[in-house]
Design an enzyme around this catalytic site. Sequence first.
Site, mmCIF file in Angstrom:
data_model
loop_
_atom_site.group_PDB
_atom_site.id
_atom_site.type_symbol
_atom_site.label_atom_id
_atom_site.label_comp_id
_atom_site.label_asym_id
_atom_site.label_seq_id
_atom_site.Cartn_x
_atom_site.Cartn_y
_atom_site.Cartn_z
ATOM 1 N N ASP A 37 0.744 -1.366 -0.029
ATOM 2 C CA ASP A 37 -0.075 -0.014 0.183
ATOM 3 C C ASP A 37 0.990 1.202 0.033
ATOM 4 O O ASP A 37 2.173 1.247 0.274
ATOM 5 C CB ASP A 37 -0.883 0.211 1.190
ATOM 6 C CG ASP A 37 -2.059 -0.681 1.167
ATOM 7 O OD1 ASP A 37 -2.452 -1.083 -0.036
ATOM 8 O OD2 ASP A 37 -2.973 -0.384 2.127
ATOM 9 N N LYS A 59 -3.017 3.677 -2.844
ATOM 10 C CA LYS A 59 -4.308 4.430 -2.930
ATOM 11 C C LYS A 59 -3.994 5.571 -2.358
ATOM 12 O O LYS A 59 -3.702 5.746 -1.137
ATOM 13 C CB LYS A 59 -5.386 3.645 -2.426
ATOM 14 C CG LYS A 59 -5.870 2.656 -3.298
ATOM 15 C CD LYS A 59 -7.088 1.983 -2.715
ATOM 16 C CE LYS A 59 -6.978 1.224 -1.467
ATOM 17 N NZ LYS A 59 -7.748 0.259 -0.765
ATOM 18 N N MET A 173 -7.607 9.440 9.355
ATOM 19 C CA MET A 173 -8.264 10.235 7.903
ATOM 20 C C MET A 173 -9.015 11.344 8.376
ATOM 21 O O MET A 173 -9.921 11.650 7.438
ATOM 22 C CB MET A 173 -9.063 9.083 7.263
ATOM 23 C CG MET A 173 -8.154 7.746 6.885
ATOM 24 S SD MET A 173 -9.307 6.279 6.354
ATOM 25 C CE MET A 173 -9.799 5.659 7.818
HETATM 26 C C1 LIG Z 1 -6.705 3.919 5.811
HETATM 27 S S1 LIG Z 1 -6.228 4.602 7.516
HETATM 28 C C2 LIG Z 1 -5.015 3.168 7.854
HETATM 29 C C3 LIG Z 1 -4.843 2.832 9.099
HETATM 30 C C4 LIG Z 1 -3.926 1.733 9.429
HETATM 31 N N1 LIG Z 1 -4.402 0.624 9.207
HETATM 32 C C5 LIG Z 1 -3.425 1.888 11.085
HETATM 33 O O1 LIG Z 1 -3.904 0.706 11.550
HETATM 34 O O2 LIG Z 1 -2.789 2.824 11.378
HETATM 35 C C6 LIG Z 1 -4.990 5.685 7.138
HETATM 36 C C7 LIG Z 1 -4.855 6.762 8.372
HETATM 37 O O3 LIG Z 1 -4.116 6.281 9.310
HETATM 38 C C8 LIG Z 1 -3.395 7.368 10.069
HETATM 39 N N2 LIG Z 1 -1.768 6.888 9.692
HETATM 40 C C9 LIG Z 1 -1.369 5.950 9.339
HETATM 41 N N3 LIG Z 1 0.203 5.977 9.580
HETATM 42 C C10 LIG Z 1 0.405 7.121 9.955
HETATM 43 C C11 LIG Z 1 1.485 7.743 10.441
HETATM 44 N N4 LIG Z 1 2.520 7.287 10.358
HETATM 45 N N5 LIG Z 1 1.388 9.093 11.159
HETATM 46 C C12 LIG Z 1 0.156 9.521 11.425
HETATM 47 N N6 LIG Z 1 -1.137 8.850 11.024
HETATM 48 C C13 LIG Z 1 -0.770 7.913 10.385
HETATM 49 C C14 LIG Z 1 -3.747 8.421 9.277
HETATM 50 O O4 LIG Z 1 -4.753 9.285 10.070
HETATM 51 C C15 LIG Z 1 -4.175 7.843 7.973
HETATM 52 O O5 LIG Z 1 -5.165 8.980 7.220
#
Ligand SMILES: C[S@@+](CC[C@H](N)C(=O)[O-])C[C@H]1O[C@@H](n2cnc3c(N)ncnc32)[C@H](O)[C@@H]1O
Length: 259
Positions: A37, A59, A173
Amino acid sequence: MNKLGRVYLVGTGPGDPDLLTIKAARIITQADVVVYDRLVSNEVLEIVPKTSPMISVGKAPNCHPVPQPEINRILVREAAKGRTVARLKGGDPFIFGRGLEEVSALLEAGLRVDVVPGITAAQGCSASTGVPLTHRGLAAGVRYVTGHRRHNEPLDLEWRSLADPETTVVIYMGAANIGEIASNLIAAGLAWNTPVLAVNNGTTPRERRLVADLATIGRRAAAAEFSGPVLFIVGPVVHLYRRSLLSPLVSSLGQETYF
Ligand SMILES: C[S@@+](CC[C@H](N)C(=O)[O-])C[C@H]1O[C@@H](n2cnc3c(N)ncnc32)[C@H](O)[C@@H]1O
């Protein structure tokens, strides 16, 4: 008879490769093919052996170069060749990760699938900033919510129940809608000066932090022009941010912005 392949849905955590589980690291280095991803960090991808084929199905918000049904087809196709597939997902596959959709597609195709949990962004960002998500006397619980709805439908979160000053709210998100989310939380009863911590690219060398409050977070997050994923932590625990003792690793990361 052909050997049936197997797919591992691997949570790769928020970015720092040291936060991978031992199981995740083993699967990433031993798989026949890696499907990944946009949220899987470059630092994690660096541990994929140079000889392993890699397929990007990244995506971006409002931009879906590989639609979910096509991702499912790619996974089925690769596993049906008898390959061991490492399907890498940011954070944890079952936290806002559409993990079960992929599991279902693979099971329907008669393939084996295993889920490997990862550290979700909330946990990674909490640790890297030194802000606990619960804390005796400040937050008795925590809720993870999405700040984005499919096809940009209106956000219809349970604002009244979210506006609990003793519960930390972690918004995934939410970058595009954080101003609207904050207004809704204030209208539902949270104090306008409830602190908010925004963490951008948490746990990576590109980590940035912004501390604001509900009244100002929309404007200030927009002004920060974050690039990459952003997580918002809302609640009194954010008051602990400045007092936190940060590890040398954490304090050497990124930049922070106070308002
Ligand atoms: C589609 S969701 C996926 C979440 C992922 N499965 C998790 O458990 O962290 C994507 C969101 O996760 C958050 N996110 C993921 N990685 C991040 C990071 N390294 N720093 C800040 N926010 C993060 C943000 O809010 C982003 O918009």
